[in-house]
Design an enzyme around this catalytic site. Structure first.
Site, mmCIF file in Angstrom:
data_model
loop_
_atom_site.group_PDB
_atom_site.id
_atom_site.type_symbol
_atom_site.label_atom_id
_atom_site.label_comp_id
_atom_site.label_asym_id
_atom_site.label_seq_id
_atom_site.Cartn_x
_atom_site.Cartn_y
_atom_site.Cartn_z
ATOM 1 C CG HIS A 20 -4.492 -11.603 11.633
ATOM 2 N ND1 HIS A 20 -4.026 -10.307 11.690
ATOM 3 C CD2 HIS A 20 -3.844 -12.274 12.616
ATOM 4 C CE1 HIS A 20 -3.147 -10.202 12.666
ATOM 5 N NE2 HIS A 20 -3.008 -11.381 13.237
ATOM 6 C CG HIS A 23 -0.250 -11.147 9.663
ATOM 7 N ND1 HIS A 23 -1.187 -12.085 10.012
ATOM 8 C CD2 HIS A 23 0.710 -11.211 10.605
ATOM 9 C CE1 HIS A 23 -0.800 -12.705 11.115
ATOM 10 N NE2 HIS A 23 0.355 -12.182 11.505
#
Ligand SMILES: [Zn+2]
Length: 482
Positions: A20, A23
């Site tokens: 997501h 990250h």
């Protein structure tokens, strides 16, 4: 200048869900620092990877109905692919269930701990599978884990190995206070210090094989126990370098390096600033020198969650706007230290304002004037490759990535103003020499902007630098989006 050896890592995410925004943010932040240090002529090792051995990966694989190994490999690939798409320049990607050096290294690290630091006892506690951690009453808010509201804690009772963290309380305090283990920013350092001062409790470093279902790394010489995933995961930072057999990279980038930096999110600060250093102190292995802790990304002011349905896939943004536009937003509009907000509306707005109408338009205007009026490319100095900008240097050494970006955009603003004020195009007929001088100067400064952008927007930087080299207007750097 003497060559410096610089190690930097992103944390290794669990692979129980798709990558997501958070990250992507972490990969980009670590990548900017890594690229910058390479430009500064440091020898850099940039490590990234996935944490495959968590129990929650086992659970996710079970509910998906596929073997755990297949499940983690499939999801690890999504992280590898995202890093490629974002132009992340990592030197190695460790998958903790795949790399044989990781298993050997984690077991070596366990064996290297002082015998008096590891003991077995029976324990009963509340376990948050989301955090992969036992929680105490003090950790909970309304009986729930604040990181995982709405998820039930699991009551676990079993015999585990424990690590005697209490042996390291005063040592850790000194290391953090003195910045020998530097925690950035100061607010996170304060949190860690107050946690240490509240008294450190020993923590469990193994799980029963029955509970882990055999997934994970076996505890040396005890087949009933699997290593606690955090003991295993944290060791990746050195196992990836070849700690298991004292490999050359381990020598160079850990034992003899000038800096060892971990880039992590605020939720796992305790593991990196307390547990990991304590494990290393017990084994005599060198400690990291810095832990840079970033905040979380909210979407429209709310925490990203599948239940709310506001999870944004970074790939979707890259599909439409390209990697550099995404890197731009993360670097400039998300605070490196505090929580930041992301919405597609805000993204599009700053994209049009600062990339399409900003940098893209400016580069096209300057290079069009140069292409039409200069007989040959402007000779540039060596500015970018020695990277002598004090302000960027200072900002990035303090991990203030957004400040460095603000500075570059102030230079872009200066160039815009110079065109408006000096109007070289209107001087071309009357005093062509003056007009050309102004254009040459604009090209030089655009080239410098390109150089400064290299760690942040690598593709765009190359296109700008190349356009000044061949004296040609770059095509469609950032097309306007309606
Ligand atoms: Zn939790």
């Amino acid at each position: 200048m003497k060559e410096k050896k610089f190690f930097i890592s992103s944390s290794i995410p669990y692979v129980n869900a798709e990558p997501h925004l958070g990250h992507a943010q972490e990969f980009i932040e670590a990548d900017i620092i890594a690229r910058y240090r390479r430009l500064m002529d440091d020898t850099v090792f940039f490590l990234s990877g996935t944490d495959d051995n968590a129990q929650k990966n086992v659970q996710a694989a079970e509910s998906a109905g596929i073997p755990v190994a297949d499940y983690v490999n499939k999801h690890a690939k999504e992280f590898i692919d995202l890093e490629k798409r974002l132009n992340i320049s990592n030197d190695y990607f460790i998958q903790t269930s795949v790399d044989p050096r990781h298993r050997d290294g984690a077991q070596k690290l366990w064996r290297a701990c002082k015998p008096e630091d590891i003991y077995k006892k029976s324990y009963k506690g509340m376990y948050c599978l989301g955090c992969e951690e036992f929680k105490t009453e003090a950790d909970l808010v309304n009986g729930e884990c604040p990181e995982h509201p709405g998820k039930k804690l699991e009551e676990v009772e079993e015999e585990n190995y424990f690590f005697k963290l209490s042996n390291y309380q005063s040592k850790l305090k000194n290391l953090v206070e003195s910045d020998e283990l530097q925690i950035i920013p100061q607010t996170r350092k304060n949190e860690v210090l107050s946690f240490i001062n509240s008294g450190l409790e020993d923590f469990s470093i193994s799980r029963s094989v029955a509970r882990t279902k055999g997934w994970g790394i076996p505890v040396p010489d005890d087949e009933t126990q699997t290593m606690y995933v955090w003991f295993d995961a944290l060791s990746n930072y050195i196992t990836a370098l070849g700690y298991s057999d004292d490999g050359a990279d381990y020598e160079k980038f850990w034992k003899e390096s000038n800096e060892r930096v971990h880039v992590i999110g605020k939720g796992i600060s305790r593991f990196h600033t307390i547990y990991w250093p304590a494990m290393l102190l017990s084994t005599g292995v060198r400690l990291p020198s810095k832990v840079f802790v970033h905040g979380y990304i909210t979407v429209g002011g709310q925490k990203m969650s599948k239940t709310i349905g506001n999870v944004i896939d970074p790939n979707v943004v890259i599909d439409e706007y390209g990697a550099d536009a995404f890197r731009y937003y993360m670097a400039r509009h998300i605070s490196p230290f505090d929580d930041g907000d992301f919405t597609m509306e805000k993204f599009k707005e700053v994209y049009n304002a600062n990339l399409a109408n900003g940098l893209g338009n400016l580069s096209a205007r300057i290079m069009k004037m140069a292409q039409d009026n200069l007989d040959e490319p402007v000779k540039v100095d060596n500015y970018g490759y020695t990277f002598q900008d004090g302000y960027i240097d200072e900002s990035l050494s303090e991990y203030k990535i957004n400040m460095a970006m603000e500075y570059i955009w102030s230079k872009i603003g200066d160039l815009d103003r110079e065109i408006t004020e000096k109007r070289p195009f209107s001087l071309l007929k009357e005093s062509p020499e003056t007009a050309k001088e102004i254009i040459v100067n604009l090209v030089l400064n655009l080239y410098r902007v390109g150089c400064m952008l290299q760690p942040f927007l690598p593709e765009t930087a190359d296109l700008i630098i190349n356009a000044t080299r061949i004296n040609k207007k770059p095509e469609n750097l950032f097309p306007r989006k309606d």
